[in-house]
Design an enzyme around this catalytic site. Structure first.
Site, PDB file in Angstrom:
ATOM      1  N   HIS A 172      -9.542   2.172   0.385  1.00 30.66           N
ATOM      2  CA  HIS A 172      -9.534   1.018   1.282  1.00 30.66           C
ATOM      3  C   HIS A 172     -10.644   1.108   2.335  1.00 30.66           C
ATOM      4  CE1 HIS A 172      -8.012  -2.494   3.255  1.00 30.66           C
ATOM      5  NE2 HIS A 172      -6.826  -2.455   2.655  1.00 30.66           N
ATOM      6  N   HIS A 215       0.801  -1.230   0.000  1.00 35.43           N
ATOM      7  CA  HIS A 215       0.000   0.000   0.000  1.00 35.43           C
ATOM      8  C   HIS A 215       0.836   1.283   0.000  1.00 35.43           C
ATOM      9  CE1 HIS A 215      -3.467  -2.412   0.131  1.00 35.43           C
ATOM     10  NE2 HIS A 215      -3.654  -2.504   1.440  1.00 35.43           N
ATOM     11  N   GLU A 260     -11.653  -3.387  -3.148  1.00 36.78           N
ATOM     12  CA  GLU A 260     -10.676  -2.415  -3.645  1.00 36.78           C
ATOM     13  C   GLU A 260     -10.491  -2.626  -5.147  1.00 36.78           C
ATOM     14  OE1 GLU A 260      -7.186  -2.821  -0.781  1.00 36.78           O
ATOM     15  OE2 GLU A 260      -8.647  -4.325  -0.098  1.00 36.78           O
TER      16      GLU A 260
END
Length: 370
Positions: free
Chosen positions: A195, A121, A332
């Site tokens: 997210h 991420h 996502e």
């Protein structure tokens, strides 16, 4: 900015202009604002300039009662703690990059390893941990919040000065639309997503195992023990990953399937059955008790479906609610994990001078049946 009302051109209804209030300050002293978007049907979204976090998202149930359906915190300090990335913009690269390394234009790049041996991420200080510059507008579709951030060349190991704008629009069709745009002055890799953790029964209202899920995908990308794709595009036929028809999340999650054991539940990328660049109906989720329905439309080729496998009851969220195992799910929209190291996957390379533009829509409605 205070909240006011504007008449829409050509119409006679009022649209609430986005309003804001101070949400907190970062350890560096940066002021963080919380913006509220409201549409004509009473839906409401609170979005923070820190990480572009969707702090709250209220939509009606079948009786018309609004409820907050995303996990998060009442106070800004909660978002300064380590992941799970509640509601945040994820970048530069959503999901994992194996061993924190990739090669682009013959140059090797090294990223922070913040997930075992892998980069996750965007690294230690990804887009979820920066303060974005906000601009608000109110248009025919509803109120919008545009968030802008410039990621400097070399930030978290990625090449290029990257200028990114993420625009949230809460439409009068009870859609939360997210438009991602970016440009770079040097070839780079990019994979932006959001997210948010959803529980359509309401945040903190138990687990999500009874939610009915449909995903329009014939294949998924199996992973190794580090949750890195093996490179295979495996058919879902005959597996617990077949959501082409609706299935309850809890129906097969404990089936003993090797992939579910590795990930401790669903935490995989589905290869969407799409062609072209238009918005595609990727998934649908229905919560039987509240009647809330969420549809996911996207221009992206993949969808990461995650079932809150690492929520363990140690996080106390909004209203003091405890977030236990399977307290939420994520959807996502994305390019595939570790794509820079898999040439056969859809490319995540953004060339200098080109524009990155993807769109994802979360559309909410209700199912009248009980």
């Amino acid at each position: 900015m205070s909240c006011s009302s504007n008449k829409e051109a050509g119409g006679d209804r009022n649209i609430a202009s986005p309003g804001s209030r101070q949400f907190g300050k970062t350890p560096a002293g940066e002021t963080v604002e919380l913006y509220t978007l409201k549409n004509a049907k009473g839906a409401e979204a609170d979005i923070s300039t820190y990480g572009g976090v969707i702090v709250s998202l209220k939509v009606p149930d079948r009786s018309g009662a609004p409820g907050d359906i995303v996990l998060g915190f009442d106070n800004f300090d909660g978002y300064l703690k380590p992941p799970p990335y509640f509601g945040a913009i994820i970048g530069r690269y959503g999901n994992r990059i194996a061993h924190g390394k990739f090669t682009l234009d013959g140059v090797d790049y090294t990223l922070a390893k913040n997930d075992g041996e892998n980069s996750l991420h965007g690294g230690k200080r990804g887009f979820d941990k920066v303060v974005w510059k906000a601009t608000t507008t109110t248009g025919p579709s509803g109120p919008s919040l545009a968030l802008a951030y410039v990621s400097k060349d070399g930030e978290e190991g990625y090449p290029g000065n990257l200028s990114t704008t993420v625009t949230y629009t809460l439409t009068d069709n009870n859609e939360l639309r997210i438009d991602y745009k970016a440009t770079t002055d040097k070839d780079t890799v990019l994979n932006l997503t959001n997210h948010s953790y959803f529980n359509l029964a309401g945040q903190g209202e138990g687990d999500i195992l009874a939610h009915q899920v449909t995903i329009h995908a014939d294949r998924f990308t199996p992973v190794d023990k580090g949750l890195i794709p093996t490179g295979e595009l495996r058919g879902v036929e005959g597996t617990p990953f077949d959501f082409r028809q609706p299935h309850a999340i809890g129906e097969r999650i404990n089936s003993g399937d090797e992939q579910l054991t590795i990930a401790k539940g669903y935490d995989h990328n589905w290869v969407l059955n799409r062609s072209g660049d238009a918005l595609f109906p990727a998934a649908k989720v229905t919560e039987p008790k509240s009647g809330r329905v969420m549809e996911v439309l996207t221009t992206e080729p993949g969808l990461q479906f995650y079932t809150g496998n690492f929520l363990d009851g140690t996080i106390r969220g909004k209203g003091g609610k405890v977030y236990g195992p399977r307290a939420a799910f994520c959807m996502e929209t994305q390019h595939f994990p570790d794509s820079p190291n898999h040439p056969s996957f859809p490319s995540v390379i953004l060339k200098a001078g080109s524009e990155y533009h993807t769109t994802t829509v979360y559309r909410f409605s209700t199912d009248a049946s009980r």
